[in-house]
Enzyme design. Sequence first.
Site, PDB file in Angstrom:
ATOM      1  N   LYS A 199       0.827  -1.204   0.000  1.00  0.00           N
ATOM      2  CA  LYS A 199       0.000   0.000   0.000  1.00  0.00           C
ATOM      3  C   LYS A 199       0.872   1.268   0.000  1.00  0.00           C
ATOM      4  O   LYS A 199       2.081   1.202   0.256  1.00  0.00           O
ATOM      5  CB  LYS A 199      -0.912  -0.017   1.233  1.00  0.00           C
ATOM      6  CG  LYS A 199      -1.973  -1.132   1.207  1.00  0.00           C
ATOM      7  CD  LYS A 199      -2.823  -1.087   2.474  1.00  0.00           C
ATOM      8  CE  LYS A 199      -3.956  -2.112   2.434  1.00  0.00           C
ATOM      9  NZ  LYS A 199      -4.798  -2.030   3.662  1.00  0.00           N
ATOM     10  N   TYR A 234     -12.483  -2.280  -3.090  1.00  0.00           N
ATOM     11  CA  TYR A 234     -12.998  -2.313  -1.716  1.00  0.00           C
ATOM     12  C   TYR A 234     -14.522  -2.188  -1.679  1.00  0.00           C
ATOM     13  O   TYR A 234     -15.074  -1.702  -0.689  1.00  0.00           O
ATOM     14  CB  TYR A 234     -12.338  -1.214  -0.882  1.00  0.00           C
ATOM     15  CG  TYR A 234     -10.948  -1.569  -0.386  1.00  0.00           C
ATOM     16  CD1 TYR A 234     -10.715  -2.756   0.327  1.00  0.00           C
ATOM     17  CD2 TYR A 234      -9.865  -0.719  -0.597  1.00  0.00           C
ATOM     18  CE1 TYR A 234      -9.447  -3.080   0.788  1.00  0.00           C
ATOM     19  CE2 TYR A 234      -8.591  -1.036  -0.126  1.00  0.00           C
ATOM     20  CZ  TYR A 234      -8.401  -2.221   0.571  1.00  0.00           C
ATOM     21  OH  TYR A 234      -7.151  -2.543   1.046  1.00  0.00           O
ATOM     22  N   ARG A 255      -1.812 -14.291   3.521  1.00  0.00           N
ATOM     23  CA  ARG A 255      -2.527 -13.693   4.669  1.00  0.00           C
ATOM     24  C   ARG A 255      -1.794 -13.988   5.973  1.00  0.00           C
ATOM     25  O   ARG A 255      -1.720 -13.151   6.861  1.00  0.00           O
ATOM     26  CB  ARG A 255      -3.970 -14.227   4.747  1.00  0.00           C
ATOM     27  CG  ARG A 255      -4.875 -13.835   3.598  1.00  0.00           C
ATOM     28  CD  ARG A 255      -5.349 -12.415   3.638  1.00  0.00           C
ATOM     29  NE  ARG A 255      -6.100 -12.085   4.824  1.00  0.00           N
ATOM     30  CZ  ARG A 255      -6.778 -10.937   4.970  1.00  0.00           C
ATOM     31  NH1 ARG A 255      -6.802 -10.027   3.985  1.00  0.00           N
ATOM     32  NH2 ARG A 255      -7.414 -10.680   6.080  1.00  0.00           N
ATOM     33  N   THR A 265      -5.327  -7.470  10.607  1.00  0.00           N
ATOM     34  CA  THR A 265      -5.650  -6.183   9.991  1.00  0.00           C
ATOM     35  C   THR A 265      -5.171  -5.015  10.837  1.00  0.00           C
ATOM     36  O   THR A 265      -4.540  -4.082  10.324  1.00  0.00           O
ATOM     37  CB  THR A 265      -7.179  -6.073   9.781  1.00  0.00           C
ATOM     38  OG1 THR A 265      -7.623  -7.187   9.006  1.00  0.00           O
ATOM     39  CG2 THR A 265      -7.543  -4.769   9.104  1.00  0.00           C
ATOM     40  N   ARG A 303       2.784  -6.993   9.191  1.00  0.00           N
ATOM     41  CA  ARG A 303       2.142  -5.932   9.968  1.00  0.00           C
ATOM     42  C   ARG A 303       2.628  -5.932  11.414  1.00  0.00           C
ATOM     43  O   ARG A 303       2.825  -4.872  12.014  1.00  0.00           O
ATOM     44  CB  ARG A 303       0.618  -6.105   9.911  1.00  0.00           C
ATOM     45  CG  ARG A 303       0.026  -5.736   8.542  1.00  0.00           C
ATOM     46  CD  ARG A 303      -1.380  -6.271   8.413  1.00  0.00           C
ATOM     47  NE  ARG A 303      -2.089  -5.755   7.244  1.00  0.00           N
ATOM     48  CZ  ARG A 303      -3.255  -6.235   6.827  1.00  0.00           C
ATOM     49  NH1 ARG A 303      -3.827  -7.236   7.448  1.00  0.00           N
ATOM     50  NH2 ARG A 303      -3.836  -5.711   5.747  1.00  0.00           N
ATOM     51  N   GLU A 347     -10.007  -9.825  -7.758  1.00  0.00           N
ATOM     52  CA  GLU A 347      -9.069  -8.714  -7.619  1.00  0.00           C
ATOM     53  C   GLU A 347      -7.991  -8.738  -8.711  1.00  0.00           C
ATOM     54  O   GLU A 347      -7.575  -7.681  -9.199  1.00  0.00           O
ATOM     55  CB  GLU A 347      -8.442  -8.753  -6.217  1.00  0.00           C
ATOM     56  CG  GLU A 347      -9.492  -8.482  -5.140  1.00  0.00           C
ATOM     57  CD  GLU A 347      -9.005  -8.710  -3.714  1.00  0.00           C
ATOM     58  OE1 GLU A 347      -7.813  -9.071  -3.524  1.00  0.00           O
ATOM     59  OE2 GLU A 347      -9.803  -8.522  -2.777  1.00  0.00           O
TER      60      GLU A 347
HETATM   61  O1  CDP Z   1      -6.794  -5.771   4.761  1.00  0.00           O
HETATM   62  P1  CDP Z   1      -7.596  -6.797   5.512  1.00  0.00           P
HETATM   63  O2  CDP Z   1      -8.247  -7.799   4.609  1.00  0.00           O
HETATM   64  O3  CDP Z   1      -6.802  -7.432   6.606  1.00  0.00           O
HETATM   65  O4  CDP Z   1      -8.764  -6.007   6.284  1.00  0.00           O
HETATM   66  P2  CDP Z   1     -10.261  -5.617   5.824  1.00  0.00           P
HETATM   67  O5  CDP Z   1     -11.142  -5.845   6.985  1.00  0.00           O
HETATM   68  O6  CDP Z   1     -10.613  -6.274   4.534  1.00  0.00           O
HETATM   69  O7  CDP Z   1     -10.169  -4.036   5.613  1.00  0.00           O
HETATM   70  C1  CDP Z   1      -9.589  -3.503   4.448  1.00  0.00           C
HETATM   71  C2  CDP Z   1      -8.716  -2.338   4.870  1.00  0.00           C
HETATM   72  O8  CDP Z   1      -9.524  -1.281   5.375  1.00  0.00           O
HETATM   73  C3  CDP Z   1      -7.728  -2.633   5.999  1.00  0.00           C
HETATM   74  O9  CDP Z   1      -6.553  -3.279   5.552  1.00  0.00           O
HETATM   75  C4  CDP Z   1      -7.452  -1.225   6.520  1.00  0.00           C
HETATM   76  O10 CDP Z   1      -6.514  -0.537   5.682  1.00  0.00           O
HETATM   77  C5  CDP Z   1      -8.820  -0.557   6.359  1.00  0.00           C
HETATM   78  N1  CDP Z   1      -9.623  -0.557   7.598  1.00  0.00           N
HETATM   79  C6  CDP Z   1      -9.768   0.627   8.323  1.00  0.00           C
HETATM   80  O11 CDP Z   1      -9.214   1.652   7.947  1.00  0.00           O
HETATM   81  N2  CDP Z   1     -10.540   0.640   9.469  1.00  0.00           N
HETATM   82  C7  CDP Z   1     -11.165  -0.467   9.888  1.00  0.00           C
HETATM   83  N3  CDP Z   1     -11.901  -0.439  10.998  1.00  0.00           N
HETATM   84  C8  CDP Z   1     -11.047  -1.662   9.166  1.00  0.00           C
HETATM   85  C9  CDP Z   1     -10.253  -1.676   8.016  1.00  0.00           C
HETATM   86 MG    MG Z   2      -9.766  -7.598   3.222  1.00  0.00          MG
END
Ligand code: CDP
Ligand code: MG
Length: 136
Positions: free
Chosen positions: A9, A49, A86, A92, A103, A127
């Site tokens: 990112k 997204y 993953r 996340t 992370r 994707e």
């Molecule tokens: O990226 P990942 O699949 O782990 O998480 P996601 O739940 O699919 O969320 C996508 C992205 O949204 C995350 O990687 C964060 O950058 C962002 N996010 C956020 O800003 N605030 C949250 N409460 C949850 C996700």
């Molecule tokens: Mg995700």
Amino acid sequence: MDRTLFIVKPDGVERGLIGEIIGRLEAKQLRIVAAEMRLIDVKTAERHYAEHHGKPYYDKLVEFMTQGPALVTIVEGPDNTWQVVRGLMGATNAKDATPGTIRGDLAIGLRENLVHGSDSAESAQREIDIFFPDLV
Ligand code: CDP
Ligand code: MG
């Protein structure tokens, strides 16, 4: 072989962590089969997204993903490579991510968490089609 979409990112690119992050995938014996530095446009970020549309963090997420160049890649490995990726990424919310993960070792934010990886075989196909529509 199996493929998944993986993105360093804009925060990862800005912080100069491309080598560190991609190195971890390569050390795991995954292969980068496509890679492009790209300023993701708003339409593409919104498509990518789409499932998060309407969430309180959605607008800021799209803004973040389009704020600077990202490294968009396709990663190849054995069955369920998306799951391996993953695992290397960690949780996340980077503050809670296990040490040893990308992370967990390198980030502390929730939004700015360095990497994206597809979360299922179906997401991977969807994707890859969004970011590399011309790939055969
Ligand atoms: O990226 P990942 O699949 O782990 O998480 P996601 O739940 O699919 O969320 C996508 C992205 O949204 C995350 O990687 C964060 O950058 C962002 N996010 C956020 O800003 N605030 C949250 N409460 C949850 C996700
Ligand atoms: Mg995700």
